[in-house]
Motif scaffolding. Structure first.
Motif, mmCIF file in Angstrom:
data_model
loop_
_atom_site.group_PDB
_atom_site.id
_atom_site.type_symbol
_atom_site.label_atom_id
_atom_site.label_comp_id
_atom_site.label_asym_id
_atom_site.label_seq_id
_atom_site.Cartn_x
_atom_site.Cartn_y
_atom_site.Cartn_z
ATOM 1 N N GLU A 421 0.801 -1.234 -0.059
ATOM 2 C CA GLU A 421 -0.026 -0.004 -0.171
ATOM 3 C C GLU A 421 0.932 1.282 0.000
ATOM 4 O OE1 GLU A 421 -3.038 -0.224 3.128
ATOM 5 O OE2 GLU A 421 -3.675 -1.972 2.132
ATOM 6 N N ASN A 422 2.004 1.116 0.650
ATOM 7 C CA ASN A 422 2.878 2.467 0.518
ATOM 8 C C ASN A 422 3.541 2.710 -0.771
ATOM 9 O OD1 ASN A 422 2.752 2.388 3.286
ATOM 10 N ND2 ASN A 422 4.486 1.035 3.714
ATOM 11 N N TYR A 423 3.257 1.881 -1.703
ATOM 12 C CA TYR A 423 3.817 2.070 -3.049
ATOM 13 C C TYR A 423 2.694 2.389 -4.070
ATOM 14 C CZ TYR A 423 8.401 0.322 -1.647
ATOM 15 O OH TYR A 423 9.502 -0.058 -1.129
ATOM 16 N N TYR A 424 1.492 2.439 -3.499
ATOM 17 C CA TYR A 424 0.240 2.867 -4.572
ATOM 18 C C TYR A 424 0.405 4.051 -5.337
ATOM 19 C CZ TYR A 424 -2.623 -1.203 -3.116
ATOM 20 O OH TYR A 424 -2.813 -2.440 -2.575
ATOM 21 N N ASN A 425 1.322 4.858 -4.830
ATOM 22 C CA ASN A 425 1.633 6.419 -5.716
ATOM 23 C C ASN A 425 2.620 6.346 -6.393
ATOM 24 O OD1 ASN A 425 -1.067 7.665 -4.926
ATOM 25 N ND2 ASN A 425 -0.060 8.263 -2.864
ATOM 26 N N PHE A 426 3.360 5.113 -6.297
ATOM 27 C CA PHE A 426 4.834 4.971 -6.729
ATOM 28 C C PHE A 426 4.933 5.121 -8.154
ATOM 29 C CE2 PHE A 426 8.460 3.210 -8.632
ATOM 30 C CZ PHE A 426 9.611 3.572 -7.518
ATOM 31 N N GLY A 427 3.922 4.654 -9.016
ATOM 32 C CA GLY A 427 4.000 4.558 -10.613
ATOM 33 C C GLY A 427 4.744 3.314 -10.972
ATOM 34 N N GLY A 428 5.698 3.566 -11.928
ATOM 35 C CA GLY A 428 6.540 2.466 -12.215
ATOM 36 C C GLY A 428 7.731 2.626 -12.993
ATOM 37 N N ILE A 429 8.627 1.869 -13.109
ATOM 38 C CA ILE A 429 9.984 2.014 -13.554
ATOM 39 C C ILE A 429 10.156 1.126 -14.603
ATOM 40 C CG2 ILE A 429 12.474 1.957 -13.412
ATOM 41 C CD1 ILE A 429 12.161 3.509 -10.735
ATOM 42 N N ARG A 430 10.423 1.536 -16.090
ATOM 43 C CA ARG A 430 10.949 0.468 -17.170
ATOM 44 C C ARG A 430 12.249 1.069 -17.801
ATOM 45 N NH1 ARG A 430 6.188 0.210 -19.447
ATOM 46 N NH2 ARG A 430 6.370 1.438 -21.190
ATOM 47 N N LEU A 431 12.963 0.182 -18.069
ATOM 48 C CA LEU A 431 14.252 0.850 -18.803
ATOM 49 C C LEU A 431 14.168 -0.187 -19.943
ATOM 50 C CD1 LEU A 431 16.662 0.636 -15.718
ATOM 51 C CD2 LEU A 431 15.746 2.550 -16.798
ATOM 52 N N GLU A 432 14.813 0.261 -21.334
ATOM 53 C CA GLU A 432 14.569 -0.597 -22.373
ATOM 54 C C GLU A 432 15.735 -0.151 -23.279
ATOM 55 O OE1 GLU A 432 11.198 0.258 -24.680
ATOM 56 O OE2 GLU A 432 11.452 -1.660 -26.025
ATOM 57 N N ASP A 433 16.608 -1.169 -23.783
ATOM 58 C CA ASP A 433 17.666 -0.904 -24.726
ATOM 59 C C ASP A 433 17.181 -1.749 -25.847
ATOM 60 O OD1 ASP A 433 19.263 1.267 -23.680
ATOM 61 O OD2 ASP A 433 20.194 -0.363 -22.243
ATOM 62 N N ASP A 434 17.956 -1.705 -27.017
ATOM 63 C CA ASP A 434 17.879 -2.390 -28.358
ATOM 64 C C ASP A 434 18.972 -3.119 -28.416
ATOM 65 O OD1 ASP A 434 15.096 -1.041 -28.363
ATOM 66 O OD2 ASP A 434 16.001 0.424 -30.026
ATOM 67 N N VAL A 435 18.994 -4.442 -28.853
ATOM 68 C CA VAL A 435 20.073 -5.161 -28.868
ATOM 69 C C VAL A 435 20.301 -5.929 -29.904
ATOM 70 C CG1 VAL A 435 21.039 -6.995 -27.414
ATOM 71 C CG2 VAL A 435 20.352 -4.887 -26.393
ATOM 72 N N ILE A 436 21.454 -6.073 -30.801
ATOM 73 C CA ILE A 436 21.483 -7.149 -31.870
ATOM 74 C C ILE A 436 22.322 -8.559 -31.131
ATOM 75 C CG2 ILE A 436 22.918 -7.511 -33.995
ATOM 76 C CD1 ILE A 436 23.170 -4.336 -34.112
ATOM 77 N N VAL A 437 21.898 -9.432 -31.742
ATOM 78 C CA VAL A 437 22.493 -10.943 -31.047
ATOM 79 C C VAL A 437 23.267 -11.016 -32.019
ATOM 80 C CG1 VAL A 437 21.897 -13.301 -30.687
ATOM 81 C CG2 VAL A 437 20.072 -11.770 -30.426
#
Ligand code: GLY
Length: 463
Positions: A421-437
Motif C-alpha cells: 500500500e505504501n507504493y500505490y502512488n509510486f508509478g512504475g519504472i521501465r528501462l529499455e535498450d535495443d540489442v543485436i544478437v
C-alpha cells in the motif's frame, strides 16, 4: 531504399522457400484521417518494403514462383499527379530501381489473379491488417473477409518471418540511425524533466525530433508520470516534484526502421530512497538480461531470469517472500511486471506483429505460455545471430491489480500485500535498450547507451 540487388536477392530467397504458386505482396493505400484528401502520413506495408522497396501507395508485387516471373502492378503517373505532386520519377524508373522490370496497370491485377486461380495455382498472401487490403483481396479472390483472414498462406508467412528476422548489414545500419534519433529524443526528454513542465510539451518536442530527423515516431509515444499504466498515451499531466516520468518512445528513420527505448527518471533528478531501490533492481534486470543474450538461448529463459532478479530484489526490500523457484513457477513476479521482457524490432516496432506474434516469437520447440505475465512475452524462442530484440524489464505498482490479487488470494505465499500500500502512488519504472544478437553475445543497436544509472540520469537532468 537499398541497392536493387538486395531486393532481387530477397525475392530469390523467398522463391526458394515458397515452392510453388503465386505470391501476392500487397502494398498499402492512403488512409483518410477525417476526409478523403486529408490522409494519415503514408506508411508502406513493411513486408512490401522488404521485398519491393517502393514506398508509394497502391502497388502490388506478384511473384510467379512456377514460371520465375515478377511483376509490379501500379499506375503510371498522370499529368494530374505531376500538377499536384511534382515531377516525380516514373513508376517504370522506380520499379527498375528495385529490379522489378515488368510493370502492369492495377486494372490488370484481377485478370492475372483470376488466370492463376483458373489454372489451379495457389495464391499466397500475408494476413492483411488493413480493411482496405482485406476488401481488395476479397474482390480478387472472391471471398468474404473471414475467409480472406483464414486463408492467408502459412508457408509464405513463415518464409517472410524467417528472412525478416535475420537482419542484414544494411538493415543494421538503418537501425543504428533510428537508434541515434531515439537517443536524441530521450536525452531531450530527460533534460526537460523539470517540475512544472507539461508532459504534453516534452512529448511534442521529442516527437518533433523524430519527424525532423526521420519519418515519424515508430509507435505512439508513452510519456507519463503514471508509468504503472503500461501503454499510457495520455500526456495531460504537469510534472511534480517527487514523481517519476516514464518515457517509452522511438523513431522511424527515413528508410522505415524503428528504434524503441524506455527510460524512467525522477522529476528534476531528485530521487527518493524508494525510487533508487526500485530503479536499481530494474537496472540489474536489464544488465543481466543483456549479458545473457547470445545465440541459442531461448528469450523465454532470459525473461524468467529478469523475473528472478525482480522477485529477489523486491524480497530484499521486504515486498515479496518465499521460495524464488516456486514464485517463478507460479508467476508471482508478474504482479510487478505483467509484460514480456521484449520483442523483435526491425521495420516494425513489434516486428511483423501483423503476421502473427506467436508465429514470429515462438516455434515447435518453445511454445507460448498461458500464465499471466509470461503469456505477454512476445518473443520467447531461441535467439539467433542477427536477431534484433528489445530488452525492457520493469517494476510497476498497479493498485487495482494488487487489490485484485489480494482479494482473490493469488500468490499470497509470495507477496507481502500489506507492505505494498505504501507504493500505490509510486508509478512504475521501465528501462529499455535495443540489442543485436551477435556471434558471441550481443551489442547495442546504437552503440551510445542512454544514461541509465541513477548517477548518469541525475547528471543529465541537472547538467
Ligand atoms: N515500446 C512500446 C511497445 O513495446 O509496445
Amino acid at each position: 531504399m537499398f541497392a536493387k540487388e538486395t531486393y532481387i536477392r530477397r525475392r530469390e530467397e523467398l522463391k526458394k522457400k515458397v515452392k510453388s504458386g503465386i505470391i501476392l505482396l500487397m502494398g498499402n493505400g492512403e488512409a483518410p484521417l477525417n476526409y478523403p484528401d486529408n490522409t494519415y502520413s503514408f506508411r508502406q506495408d513493411s513486408s512490401f518494403l522488404y521485398f519491393a522497396g517502393l514506398d508509394t501507395p497502391d502497388l502490388y508485387c506478384v511473384i510467379d514462383v512456377d514460371n520465375n516471373n515478377e511483376f509490379l502492378f501500379g499506375n503510371e503517373l498522370t499529368i494530374d499527379d505531376i500538377v499536384w505532386m511534382g515531377n516525380l520519377p516514373s513508376l517504370k524508373e522506380r520499379s527498375e530501381s528495385v529490379g522489378l522490370n515488368r510493370v502492369l496497370p492495377v486494372s490488370e491485377l484481377s485478370g492475372t489473379i483470376a488466370a492463376a486461380l483458373k489454372s489451379g495455382k495457389v495464391v499466397h498472401y500475408l494476413k492483411p491488417y488493413r480493411h482496405r487490403n482485406q476488401i481488395i483481396l476479397g474482390e480478387l479472390l472472391n471471398k468474404n473477409t473471414a475467409e480472406i483472414l483464414a486463408g492467408c498462406s502459412l508457408e509464405l508467412t513463415k518464409a517472410v518471418i524467417d528472412l525478416r528476422l535475420i537482419k542484414e548489414d544494411c538493415e543494421l545500419a538503418e537501425m543504428e540511425s533510428a537508434g541515434e534519433i531515439g537517443y536524441l529524443m530521450h536525452l531531450t526528454a530527460m533534460k526537460m524533466c523539470q517540475q512544472g513542465i507539461a508532459e504534453r510539451e516534452i512529448a511534442g518536442i521529442i516527437e518533433g525530433i523524430a519527424v525532423s530527423k526521420g519519418n515519424r515516431v515508430s509507435f505512439t509515444t508513452i510519456l507519463s508520470q503514471n508509468g504503472q499504466t503500461l501503454h499510457n498515451h495520455n500526456h495531460d499531466g504537469i510534472l511534480q516534484r517527487g514523481r517519476l516520468m516514464l518515457t517509452d518512445a522511438g523513431a522511424e528513420n527515413v528508410n522505415y526502421y524503428a528504434s524503441d527505448f524506455t527510460r524512467t527518471v525522477a522529476v528534476g533528478g531528485q530521487y527518493s530512497p524508494k525510487q533508487i531501490d526500485i530503479h536499481n533492481i530494474v537496472l540489474q534486470a536489464i544488465n543481466t538480461a543483456i549479458d545473457l543474450i547470445r545465440p541459442g538461448i531461448p528469450y523465454r529463459d532470459i525473461h524468467r531470469e529478469a523475473y528472478r532478479i525482480i522477485f529477489d530484489g523486491l524480497k530484499d526490500l521486504g515486498l515479496t517472500k518465499g521460495n524464488t523457484e516456486d514464485a517463478l513457477a507460479n508467476g508471482a513476479p508478474a504482479l510487478f511486471m505483467p509484460h514480456g521482457l521484449g520483442h523483435a524490432l526491425g521495420l516494425d516496432t513489434h516486428d511483423m506483429e501483423d503476421l502473427g506474434e506467436t508465429l514470429v516469437g515462438y516455434d515447435d520447440e518453445i511454445q507460448r505460455s498461458t500464465l499471466f505475465g509470461y503469456k505477454s512475452l512476445r518473443f520467447g524462442k531461441k535467439l539467433k545471430e542477427r536477431h534484433v530484440i528489445t530488452v525492457e524489464p520493469g517494476i510497476y505498482f498497479i493498485p487495482q491489480l494488487i487489490e485484485k490479487w489480494k482479494q482473490e488470494k493469488i500468490n499470497t505465499d509470495f507477496i507481502h500485500f500489506d507492505k505494498l500500500e505504501n507504493y500505490y502512488n509510486f508509478g512504475g519504472i521501465r528501462l529499455e535498450d535495443d540489442v543485436i544478437v551477435t556471434k558471441e553475445g550481443s551489442m547495442l543497436v546504437y552503440p551510445k547507451r542512454l544514461p541509465i544509472t541513477i548517477e548518469e540520469i541525475v547528471e543529465t537532468i541537472k547538467g
